[in-house]
Design an enzyme around this catalytic site. Structure first.
Site, short mmCIF file in Angstrom:
data_model
loop_
_atom_site.label_atom_id
_atom_site.label_comp_id
_atom_site.label_asym_id
_atom_site.label_seq_id
_atom_site.Cartn_x
_atom_site.Cartn_y
_atom_site.Cartn_z
N ASP A 18 71.69 71.47 51.99
CA ASP A 18 71.85 71.43 53.44
C ASP A 18 72.27 70.02 53.86
O ASP A 18 71.61 69.04 53.50
CB ASP A 18 70.54 71.80 54.15
N ASP A 130 71.81 70.69 71.69
CA ASP A 130 70.79 71.60 71.16
C ASP A 130 71.38 72.67 70.25
O ASP A 130 70.68 73.56 69.78
CB ASP A 130 70.05 72.32 72.31
N ASN A 131 72.68 72.61 70.04
CA ASN A 131 73.36 73.66 69.27
C ASN A 131 73.59 73.25 67.82
O ASN A 131 73.76 72.07 67.51
CB ASN A 131 74.72 73.99 69.90
N GLN A 289 58.67 77.91 75.15
CA GLN A 289 60.11 77.98 74.84
C GLN A 289 60.73 76.58 74.72
O GLN A 289 61.65 76.37 73.92
CB GLN A 289 60.86 78.77 75.93
N ASP A 300 62.67 82.39 56.65
CA ASP A 300 62.37 81.81 55.33
C ASP A 300 60.97 81.18 55.33
O ASP A 300 60.23 81.28 54.36
CB ASP A 300 63.39 80.72 54.97
#
Length: 345
Positions: A18, A130-131, A289, A300
């Protein structure tokens, strides 16, 4: 409760390095990426992996679905180190060396099949605000060979040492014969074999290899979307998650000494699990949230938490509680990362 021994938990799957970095809109546009998406790399994305490393401050982590789960299980267990074993295929390259180092830092006993034809698999997380736009290039992960790695005596010895086995459904696209060999070993020796539905396309397009493995599956994991897809492909004719769990539990099974357990997570809604002949709902932990940073690794992480208790022979309710805890920790952070020590008791 027994302390878990080294190599008691065995995982096999697609190892990915990653690579996460903050990028700008121009970078996304250049490679035709949406801000919030998960895609498989195409030819046009190949140069992106090198560019992101050259241009940005990057973070590296050992990734891929199964490797994430065993990494989280090891984190939850803490000591001894190397309770979790992991097999998968990488390249003989710089990214492969980083991946080996990262797995080692997580105290996972990773034994990779290393080959020269394909580079180490990578997953780039391109972060804007935030994406997160995820681009996975499986590359070497697709090249695992049973006869070149799993069948070697030194590796098979590690398989035999394990008590609990876990493989994500994604690996059905790579080496179903390896999965079958491990699943049959678990069944023949009354050990526990877990499989994850992983994604709707697995149930749809890899139905044949999945149905060859399913009779050996003691624990079937999935989320609500994957469960619905599985139900449709199996002709269950229901969208009711509890009913799908019950019907999946009752599919043919080789080892009759263990009743199959089916566990379906549903994001913020209750987790559905078969307990004996009943289907029970387990509420997840509350979270504001605003505290949710990234839900990508939640599935995972749930499995990782679950496995950490399972390998210590704890009851199903405790396994699910640990799964909920781990998922709750992971979704507060970017990527499948965690603090140094868990706060689970």
């Amino acid at each position: 409760m027994p302390t878990p021994s080294e190599n008691a938990l065995f995982g096999m799957g697609n190892p990915l390095l990653d690579i996460s970095a903050i990028v700008d809109k121009d970078f996304l546009d250049k490679y035709g990426l949406k801000p919030n998406d998960q895609i498989l790399a195409e030819e046009k994305h190949k140069a992106m992996f090198e560019e992101i490393v050259m241009k940005s401050k990057v973070e590296y982590h050992a990734g891929g679905s199964t490797q994430n789960s065993v990494k989280i299980a090891q984190w939850m267990i803490q000591k001894p180190h190397k309770v979790a074993t992991f097999f998968g295929c990488i390249g003989t390259d710089h990214f492969g060396e980083i991946l080996k180092r990262k797995a080692d830092e997580c105290h996972v006993d990773a034994h990779y099949y290393e080959q020269t034809e394909e580079p180490t698999g990578t997953c780039a997380a391109c972060i804007t605000g935030d994406n997160r736009s995820l681009v996975a290039n499986l590359a070497a992960a697709n090249c695992y060979k049973k006869e070149k790695h799993l069948d070697l005596d030194s590796n098979w010895d590690l398989v035999e040492k394990a008590k609990v086995y876990y493989i994500a459904g994604f690996f059905l696209t790579v080496s179903p014969e390896s999965i079958l060999k491990v699943a049959k070993h678990a069944s023949d020796n009354n050990k526990i074999f877990g499989l994850n539905l992983s994604a709707p396309f697995i149930s749809q397009f890899f139905k044949d290899p999945m149905m060859k493995v399913l009779p050996y599956v003691d624990i079937l994991f999935g989320n609500e979307t994957e469960a619905a897809s599985f139900s449709k492909e199996q002709g269950f004719q229901t969208d009711d998650i509890a009913e799908i769990a019950r019907m999946a539990q009752n599919l043919p099974k080789v080892n009759q000494k263990r009743q199959r357990v089916v566990v379906f997570t549903q994001g913020k809604d209750d987790t559905v699990a078969t307990v004996g002949d009943k289907v029970t709902m387990f509420p997840v932990l509350d979270i504001d949230q605003n505290d949710i940073v990234d839900t990508n690794g939640a599935g995972d992480a749930f499995v990782g938490g679950f496995l950490s208790e399972l390998v210590q022979e704890r009851p199903l309710e405790e396994c699910i509680r640990a799964g909920h805890y781990a998922a709750n920790v992971i979704i507060r952070r970017a990527g499948c990362t965690f603090p140094e020590i868990p706060d689970f008791n």
